[in-house]
Design a protein around this motif. Structure first.
Motif, PDB file in Angstrom:
ATOM      1  N   UNK A  70      -1.163  -4.489  -6.228  1.00  0.00           N
ATOM      2  CA  UNK A  70      -0.760  -5.589  -5.339  1.00  0.00           C
ATOM      3  C   UNK A  70      -1.990  -6.430  -5.023  1.00  0.00           C
ATOM      4  N   UNK A  71      -1.756  -7.572  -4.406  1.00  0.00           N
ATOM      5  CA  UNK A  71      -2.883  -8.417  -3.997  1.00  0.00           C
ATOM      6  C   UNK A  71      -3.533  -7.835  -2.746  1.00  0.00           C
ATOM      7  N   UNK A  72      -4.764  -8.241  -2.514  1.00  0.00           N
ATOM      8  CA  UNK A  72      -5.456  -7.807  -1.301  1.00  0.00           C
ATOM      9  C   UNK A  72      -4.689  -8.278  -0.066  1.00  0.00           C
ATOM     10  N   UNK A  73      -4.145  -9.478  -0.118  1.00  0.00           N
ATOM     11  CA  UNK A  73      -3.380 -10.030   1.012  1.00  0.00           C
ATOM     12  C   UNK A  73      -2.167  -9.153   1.326  1.00  0.00           C
ATOM     13  N   UNK A  74      -1.467  -8.709   0.307  1.00  0.00           N
ATOM     14  CA  UNK A  74      -0.307  -7.836   0.518  1.00  0.00           C
ATOM     15  C   UNK A  74      -0.742  -6.517   1.133  1.00  0.00           C
ATOM     16  N   UNK A  75      -1.797  -5.926   0.576  1.00  0.00           N
ATOM     17  CA  UNK A  75      -2.273  -4.656   1.115  1.00  0.00           C
ATOM     18  C   UNK A  75      -2.693  -4.808   2.582  1.00  0.00           C
ATOM     19  N   UNK A  76      -3.398  -5.873   2.900  1.00  0.00           N
ATOM     20  CA  UNK A  76      -3.827  -6.110   4.287  1.00  0.00           C
ATOM     21  C   UNK A  76      -2.629  -6.213   5.228  1.00  0.00           C
ATOM     22  N   UNK A  77      -1.566  -6.836   4.751  1.00  0.00           N
ATOM     23  CA  UNK A  77      -0.373  -6.959   5.598  1.00  0.00           C
ATOM     24  C   UNK A  77       0.270  -5.599   5.843  1.00  0.00           C
ATOM     25  N   UNK A  78       0.139  -4.677   4.895  1.00  0.00           N
ATOM     26  CA  UNK A  78       0.639  -3.313   5.106  1.00  0.00           C
ATOM     27  C   UNK A  78      -0.187  -2.607   6.173  1.00  0.00           C
ATOM     28  N   UNK A  79      -1.512  -2.742   6.093  1.00  0.00           N
ATOM     29  CA  UNK A  79      -2.377  -2.080   7.074  1.00  0.00           C
ATOM     30  C   UNK A  79      -2.102  -2.587   8.481  1.00  0.00           C
ATOM     31  N   UNK A  80      -1.766  -3.856   8.594  1.00  0.00           N
ATOM     32  CA  UNK A  80      -1.513  -4.446   9.912  1.00  0.00           C
ATOM     33  C   UNK A  80      -0.039  -4.383  10.312  1.00  0.00           C
ATOM     34  N   UNK A  81       0.771  -3.701   9.506  1.00  0.00           N
ATOM     35  CA  UNK A  81       2.211  -3.558   9.764  1.00  0.00           C
ATOM     36  C   UNK A  81       2.927  -4.893   9.893  1.00  0.00           C
ATOM     37  N   UNK A  82       2.496  -5.865   9.080  1.00  0.00           N
ATOM     38  CA  UNK A  82       3.139  -7.174   9.086  1.00  0.00           C
ATOM     39  C   UNK A  82       4.306  -7.209   8.104  1.00  0.00           C
ATOM     40  N   UNK A  83       4.178  -6.468   7.017  1.00  0.00           N
ATOM     41  CA  UNK A  83       5.265  -6.425   6.032  1.00  0.00           C
ATOM     42  C   UNK A  83       5.549  -4.980   5.638  1.00  0.00           C
ATOM     43  N   UNK A  84       6.749  -4.774   5.132  1.00  0.00           N
ATOM     44  CA  UNK A  84       7.183  -3.437   4.724  1.00  0.00           C
ATOM     45  C   UNK A  84       6.682  -3.114   3.320  1.00  0.00           C
ATOM     46  N   UNK A  85       6.522  -1.822   3.091  1.00  0.00           N
ATOM     47  CA  UNK A  85       6.061  -1.331   1.789  1.00  0.00           C
ATOM     48  C   UNK A  85       7.263  -0.739   1.059  1.00  0.00           C
ATOM     49  N   UNK A  86       7.439  -1.108  -0.193  1.00  0.00           N
ATOM     50  CA  UNK A  86       8.550  -0.549  -0.970  1.00  0.00           C
ATOM     51  C   UNK A  86       8.303   0.937  -1.224  1.00  0.00           C
ATOM     52  N   UNK A  87       9.363   1.654  -1.473  1.00  0.00           N
ATOM     53  CA  UNK A  87       9.260   3.087  -1.747  1.00  0.00           C
ATOM     54  C   UNK A  87       8.361   3.321  -2.963  1.00  0.00           C
ATOM     55  N   UNK A  88       8.499   2.491  -3.954  1.00  0.00           N
ATOM     56  CA  UNK A  88       7.675   2.611  -5.161  1.00  0.00           C
ATOM     57  C   UNK A  88       6.183   2.500  -4.823  1.00  0.00           C
TER      58      UNK A  88
END
Length: 66
Positions: A30-48
């Motif tokens: 994934x992109x760094x931006x996507x990963x950062x949003x996971x760490x900050x609980x801004x977006x959900x992470x798919x099961x995969x």
């Protein structure tokens, strides 16, 4: 879930491995931006991707806390 099993945030797991956000993002595809949003609980992470994170950090799915 085993109640004796410790849980960790992905930020904690990343810090334990002494990796940057970009390194983990690249490792799970994934992109760094996507990963950062996971760490900050801004977006959900798919099961995969949760599975990919667990594999990367060498933990069980139940050990990852979001």
């Amino acid at each position: 879930m085993n109640t004796n099993e410790m849980q960790f945030s992905i930020k904690e797991l990343r810090a334990r491995m002494n990796e940057t956000q970009e390194q983990v993002a690249n490792a799970v595809g994934v992109s760094k931006q996507t990963y950062c949003s996971w760490e900050r609980n801004i977006s959900n992470v798919s099961v995969r991707k949760v599975r990919a994170l667990a594999e990367h950090f060498d933990v069980t799915l139940n050990q990852i806390r979001f």
